[in-house]
Design an enzyme around this catalytic site. Sequence first.
Site, PDB file in Angstrom:
ATOM      1  N   HIS A  90       3.497   1.707  -6.924  1.00  0.00           N
ATOM      2  CA  HIS A  90       2.670   0.950  -7.862  1.00  0.00           C
ATOM      3  C   HIS A  90       2.777   1.492  -9.289  1.00  0.00           C
ATOM      4  O   HIS A  90       2.548   0.757 -10.260  1.00  0.00           O
ATOM      5  CB  HIS A  90       1.209   0.968  -7.405  1.00  0.00           C
ATOM      6  CG  HIS A  90       0.283   0.144  -8.251  1.00  0.00           C
ATOM      7  ND1 HIS A  90       0.375  -1.223  -8.358  1.00  0.00           N
ATOM      8  CD2 HIS A  90      -0.744   0.512  -9.060  1.00  0.00           C
ATOM      9  CE1 HIS A  90      -0.563  -1.678  -9.179  1.00  0.00           C
ATOM     10  NE2 HIS A  90      -1.254  -0.645  -9.618  1.00  0.00           N
ATOM     11  N   HIS A 117       8.548 -13.048  -6.678  1.00  0.00           N
ATOM     12  CA  HIS A 117       9.641 -12.961  -5.712  1.00  0.00           C
ATOM     13  C   HIS A 117       9.563 -11.636  -4.937  1.00  0.00           C
ATOM     14  O   HIS A 117       8.697 -10.795  -5.184  1.00  0.00           O
ATOM     15  CB  HIS A 117      10.994 -13.109  -6.410  1.00  0.00           C
ATOM     16  CG  HIS A 117      11.272 -12.072  -7.448  1.00  0.00           C
ATOM     17  ND1 HIS A 117      10.652 -12.078  -8.678  1.00  0.00           N
ATOM     18  CD2 HIS A 117      12.099 -10.994  -7.454  1.00  0.00           C
ATOM     19  CE1 HIS A 117      11.094 -11.054  -9.392  1.00  0.00           C
ATOM     20  NE2 HIS A 117      11.971 -10.370  -8.670  1.00  0.00           N
ATOM     21  N   LYS A 176       9.502  -2.620   3.847  1.00  0.00           N
ATOM     22  CA  LYS A 176       9.472  -2.797   2.396  1.00  0.00           C
ATOM     23  C   LYS A 176       8.416  -1.869   1.810  1.00  0.00           C
ATOM     24  O   LYS A 176       7.263  -1.851   2.266  1.00  0.00           O
ATOM     25  CB  LYS A 176       9.141  -4.255   2.051  1.00  0.00           C
ATOM     26  CG  LYS A 176       9.003  -4.531   0.552  1.00  0.00           C
ATOM     27  CD  LYS A 176       8.556  -5.968   0.319  1.00  0.00           C
ATOM     28  CE  LYS A 176       8.195  -6.216  -1.131  1.00  0.00           C
ATOM     29  NZ  LYS A 176       7.648  -7.583  -1.345  1.00  0.00           N
ATOM     30  N   CYS A 218      11.085  -6.327 -10.102  1.00  0.00           N
ATOM     31  CA  CYS A 218      10.042  -7.324 -10.310  1.00  0.00           C
ATOM     32  C   CYS A 218       9.296  -6.936 -11.582  1.00  0.00           C
ATOM     33  O   CYS A 218       9.616  -5.933 -12.222  1.00  0.00           O
ATOM     34  CB  CYS A 218       9.111  -7.361  -9.093  1.00  0.00           C
ATOM     35  SG  CYS A 218       7.960  -8.755  -9.056  1.00  0.00           S
ATOM     36  N   THR A 247       7.183 -10.922   0.024  1.00  0.00           N
ATOM     37  CA  THR A 247       5.846 -10.657   0.561  1.00  0.00           C
ATOM     38  C   THR A 247       4.923 -10.027  -0.471  1.00  0.00           C
ATOM     39  O   THR A 247       5.361  -9.362  -1.405  1.00  0.00           O
ATOM     40  CB  THR A 247       5.935  -9.705   1.773  1.00  0.00           C
ATOM     41  OG1 THR A 247       6.706  -8.550   1.394  1.00  0.00           O
ATOM     42  CG2 THR A 247       6.590 -10.381   2.962  1.00  0.00           C
ATOM     43  N   ARG A 248       3.620 -10.233  -0.258  1.00  0.00           N
ATOM     44  CA  ARG A 248       2.571  -9.549  -1.014  1.00  0.00           C
ATOM     45  C   ARG A 248       1.431  -9.207  -0.051  1.00  0.00           C
ATOM     46  O   ARG A 248       1.205  -9.916   0.926  1.00  0.00           O
ATOM     47  CB  ARG A 248       2.014 -10.427  -2.145  1.00  0.00           C
ATOM     48  CG  ARG A 248       2.999 -10.782  -3.236  1.00  0.00           C
ATOM     49  CD  ARG A 248       3.434  -9.578  -4.055  1.00  0.00           C
ATOM     50  NE  ARG A 248       4.267  -9.955  -5.192  1.00  0.00           N
ATOM     51  CZ  ARG A 248       5.578 -10.146  -5.151  1.00  0.00           C
ATOM     52  NH1 ARG A 248       6.216 -10.009  -3.993  1.00  0.00           N
ATOM     53  NH2 ARG A 248       6.258 -10.471  -6.236  1.00  0.00           N
ATOM     54  N   LYS A 260      -2.380 -11.955  -4.636  1.00  0.00           N
ATOM     55  CA  LYS A 260      -3.286 -12.286  -3.529  1.00  0.00           C
ATOM     56  C   LYS A 260      -4.398 -13.232  -3.949  1.00  0.00           C
ATOM     57  O   LYS A 260      -4.951 -13.969  -3.132  1.00  0.00           O
ATOM     58  CB  LYS A 260      -3.863 -11.003  -2.935  1.00  0.00           C
ATOM     59  CG  LYS A 260      -4.781 -10.233  -3.882  1.00  0.00           C
ATOM     60  CD  LYS A 260      -5.297  -8.936  -3.281  1.00  0.00           C
ATOM     61  CE  LYS A 260      -4.242  -7.885  -3.162  1.00  0.00           C
ATOM     62  NZ  LYS A 260      -3.726  -7.416  -4.476  1.00  0.00           N
TER      63      LYS A 260
END
Length: 375
Positions: A266, A44, A262, A311, A47-48, A344
């Site tokens: 990481h 969710h 956004k 997430c 976007t990625r 991806k």
Amino acid sequence: MNVDAIIIGAGAMGMAAGYYLAKQNQKVVLIDPHDPPHTQGSHHGETRLIRHAYGEGENYVPMALRAQKLWVELERESKRKVFHQTGVLNFGTPDSAFLKNVRRSVEVHSLPADFLTAQEVNERWPGFQLSEELIACYEPNSGILMSEEAIRAYRELAEKHGAELLVNTRLQEIIAADNGITITTDNQTVTGRKLIITAGRGTNTVLKLLGQQLPLQPMRTNVSWFQADAELHSPSIFPAWAYDDGETGFYGFPDIDGAGLKIGDHNAGVPMSPEEALTPFGTEPEDGQHVSGFLRTHMGLEPVQRKGQTCIYTNSPDEDFIIDHLPEHRNIIVACGFSGHGFKFASAVGEILSDLAIRGKTEANIAGFTISRFK
């Protein structure tokens, strides 16, 4: 119910595998404790990124290129907008291993790319304000995947080809034998020739029913959306991006459909247990703090946060994937440990899992993703 393949976990990897299996006339059932797409996993947040020149290692490039082709095919077949070709700007310090791998990926695989100085970046995209010591590589063919839309597309097509979904369904028992798998849920029993486990952070919860465990660590992470300038940050004029300086790593997206910029950190994950509820954004005191500083430093903006969301990463010890048959169970395939950079590849992973389930092998190079490397 008796099927060719049972898939536990119908997120990105599992849903894609279900589609590719059903498309090849395999009888498939997918089991998920939620109703995908949902907000309790790793797909969710709208976007990625999809990057081809791969900072995590050039060995991923062939899979990234195959995934890109399959995403385009999914978009065409589903008639849903899944991919935006915004380009991706990889930037950071010259000593970054990530940036060195990006360059090696370009050179080894002859990828289209522009290597840029910080000044060239700032002139080309005024939405950046990079300091002069930074370097960059721009990939024009990369871009953004609409993650939840991709799940919807694979789900619709899998069901169109005959796959069955058991959503909001909990597992009770798994009995594995050489001649098949029997799974008991909270409301029925399913038998199948092959079992694919793509359960994300719940992988070890599933494997516990088989008396096995893998070295996986779920991490609670977060992303934030900030107010953007449409004249600087719209996707037609501003790329997606990834930053690395050897110690910190950030990634971000242009202002798609007015949602704002956004940005994610990481390395901001907090360890959590597989069964632990995903707490909302703002629960941890540092939620959104690091990305606010990044926005000031590298984009020259005073951050005005619109929203935040949490997430989950599920990390392997080396942050490389696990895609393998379960030891002592050749009819059970596990795909997990995608470590915050897996989405991806979901299209290609789905294809690989279908190959392994039907033919027992795949043409893709997954030699580096074995379970045995942790022993």
